[in-house]
Design a protein around this motif. Structure first.
Motif, PDB file in Angstrom:
ATOM      1  N   ARG A  38       0.827  -1.215   0.000  1.00 10.09           N
ATOM      2  CA  ARG A  38       0.000   0.000   0.000  1.00 10.09           C
ATOM      3  C   ARG A  38       0.859   1.263   0.000  1.00 10.09           C
ATOM      4  NH1 ARG A  38      -5.656  -0.081   0.728  1.00 10.09           N
ATOM      5  NH2 ARG A  38      -6.279  -2.168   0.123  1.00 10.09           N
ATOM      6  N   ALA A  42       0.777   4.067  -2.977  1.00 11.64           N
ATOM      7  CA  ALA A  42       0.484   5.479  -2.733  1.00 11.64           C
ATOM      8  C   ALA A  42       1.607   6.370  -3.258  1.00 11.64           C
ATOM      9  CB  ALA A  42       0.263   5.725  -1.243  1.00 11.64           C
ATOM     10  N   THR A  45       1.481   6.332  -7.020  1.00  8.26           N
ATOM     11  CA  THR A  45       0.319   7.095  -7.484  1.00  8.26           C
ATOM     12  C   THR A  45       0.612   8.587  -7.425  1.00  8.26           C
ATOM     13  OG1 THR A  45      -1.203   5.363  -6.781  1.00  8.26           O
ATOM     14  CG2 THR A  45      -2.137   7.568  -7.058  1.00  8.26           C
ATOM     15  N   LYS A  65      -6.230   8.129  -1.637  1.00  7.10           N
ATOM     16  CA  LYS A  65      -7.332   7.268  -2.086  1.00  7.10           C
ATOM     17  C   LYS A  65      -6.802   5.858  -2.366  1.00  7.10           C
ATOM     18  CE  LYS A  65     -11.079   7.042  -5.407  1.00  7.10           C
ATOM     19  NZ  LYS A  65     -11.782   7.686  -6.513  1.00  7.10           N
ATOM     20  N   ALA A  66      -5.650   5.772  -3.019  1.00  7.60           N
ATOM     21  CA  ALA A  66      -5.041   4.470  -3.305  1.00  7.60           C
ATOM     22  C   ALA A  66      -4.604   3.784  -2.009  1.00  7.60           C
ATOM     23  CB  ALA A  66      -3.846   4.649  -4.236  1.00  7.60           C
ATOM     24  N   LEU A  68      -5.837   3.982   0.999  1.00  9.50           N
ATOM     25  CA  LEU A  68      -6.930   3.540   1.872  1.00  9.50           C
ATOM     26  C   LEU A  68      -8.063   2.805   1.153  1.00  9.50           C
ATOM     27  CD1 LEU A  68      -7.153   6.686   4.156  1.00  9.50           C
ATOM     28  CD2 LEU A  68      -5.927   4.544   4.587  1.00  9.50           C
ATOM     29  N   GLN A  69      -7.888   2.531  -0.131  1.00 13.67           N
ATOM     30  CA  GLN A  69      -8.946   1.853  -0.885  1.00 13.67           C
ATOM     31  C   GLN A  69      -9.299   0.524  -0.217  1.00 13.67           C
ATOM     32  OE1 GLN A  69      -8.060   1.097  -4.985  1.00 13.67           O
ATOM     33  NE2 GLN A  69     -10.102   0.373  -5.418  1.00 13.67           N
ATOM     34  N   GLY A  70     -10.585   0.320  -0.011  1.00 10.42           N
ATOM     35  CA  GLY A  70     -11.060  -0.903   0.606  1.00 10.42           C
ATOM     36  C   GLY A  70     -10.955  -0.930   2.123  1.00 10.42           C
ATOM     37  N   HIS A  72     -12.046   1.898   4.132  1.00  9.66           N
ATOM     38  CA  HIS A  72     -12.847   2.956   4.756  1.00  9.66           C
ATOM     39  C   HIS A  72     -13.885   2.399   5.720  1.00  9.66           C
ATOM     40  CE1 HIS A  72     -11.019   6.231   2.629  1.00  9.66           C
ATOM     41  NE2 HIS A  72     -11.144   5.560   1.497  1.00  9.66           N
ATOM     42  N   SER A 117     -18.476  -2.484   2.031  1.00 10.68           N
ATOM     43  CA  SER A 117     -17.600  -1.813   1.076  1.00 10.68           C
ATOM     44  C   SER A 117     -17.202  -0.465   1.668  1.00 10.68           C
ATOM     45  CB  SER A 117     -18.323  -1.606  -0.257  1.00 10.68           C
ATOM     46  OG  SER A 117     -19.428  -0.733  -0.074  1.00 10.68           O
ATOM     47  N   ASP A 118     -16.368   0.253   0.947  1.00  4.84           N
ATOM     48  CA  ASP A 118     -15.903   1.551   1.440  1.00  4.84           C
ATOM     49  C   ASP A 118     -17.041   2.500   1.784  1.00  4.84           C
ATOM     50  OD1 ASP A 118     -13.221   1.043   1.499  1.00  4.84           O
ATOM     51  OD2 ASP A 118     -12.752   2.093  -0.362  1.00  4.84           O
ATOM     52  N   ASP A 119     -18.113   2.455   1.029  1.00  5.81           N
ATOM     53  CA  ASP A 119     -19.215   3.389   1.264  1.00  5.81           C
ATOM     54  C   ASP A 119     -20.413   2.745   1.952  1.00  5.81           C
ATOM     55  OD1 ASP A 119     -19.932   1.849  -0.883  1.00  5.81           O
ATOM     56  OD2 ASP A 119     -20.502   3.518  -2.172  1.00  5.81           O
TER      57      ASP A 119
END
Length: 146
Positions: A38, A42, A45, A65-66, A68-70, A72, A117-119
């Motif tokens: 990770r 990052a 990216t 964003k990269a 912490l993807q998955g 949140h 999921s993240d959201d």
């Protein structure tokens, strides 16, 4: 036998991720390989975004964003929130984290019934999960105490 003093150097992304995982995903906080992948993602990216013309702030946003993807949505953080919000008068603040770690394996089946999921915390199903977890935790506390 010579012993070498070696310091592990973490980048900004590595330090941020480590702190985030300790607070939200303690099961992943000692996974050095996961964190290294990770951290590299990052940093790469950020670099690529800068090379194509993003501002520092824009590149940083993409990098985070990269990073912490998955990650949140946190089952652990959800359990802590429930303990603090619903059982705060019964569970002393200094015992919340430890109790959440004990409860989490017992709640895996409940979590598995939802599309996490993240959201997810923004979805309509979150309230249902929150209620179901609160009930299960209440039963556990009645049976086992704190």
């Amino acid at each position: 036998m010579k012993q070498k003093n070696r310091q592990v150097e973490l980048s900004y992304y590595g330090l941020y991720l480590q702190k985030y995982l300790i607070e939200n995903h303690p099961d992943k906080s000692s996974d050095k390989d996961f964190m290294a992948v990770r951290e590299d993602l990052a940093a790469d990216t950020f670099e690529q975004a800068r090379l194509v013309g993003y501002s520092v702030e824009g590149a940083q946003e993409l990098a985070m964003k990269a990073l912490l993807q998955g990650l949140h949505f946190s089952e652990f953080r959800t359990v802590i929130d429930i303990l603090e919000n619903e059982f705060g008068t019964n569970v002393p603040a200094e015992k919340v984290r430890r109790l959440a770690l004990v409860l989490l394996p017992r709640l895996k089946e409940t979590f598995s019934g939802y599309p996490l999921s993240d959201d997810f915390a923004l979805s309509s199903e979150y309230d249902s999960l929150y209620s179901e977890l609160s009930g299960t935790i209440a039963v556990y506390l009645d049976e086992h105490g704190i």
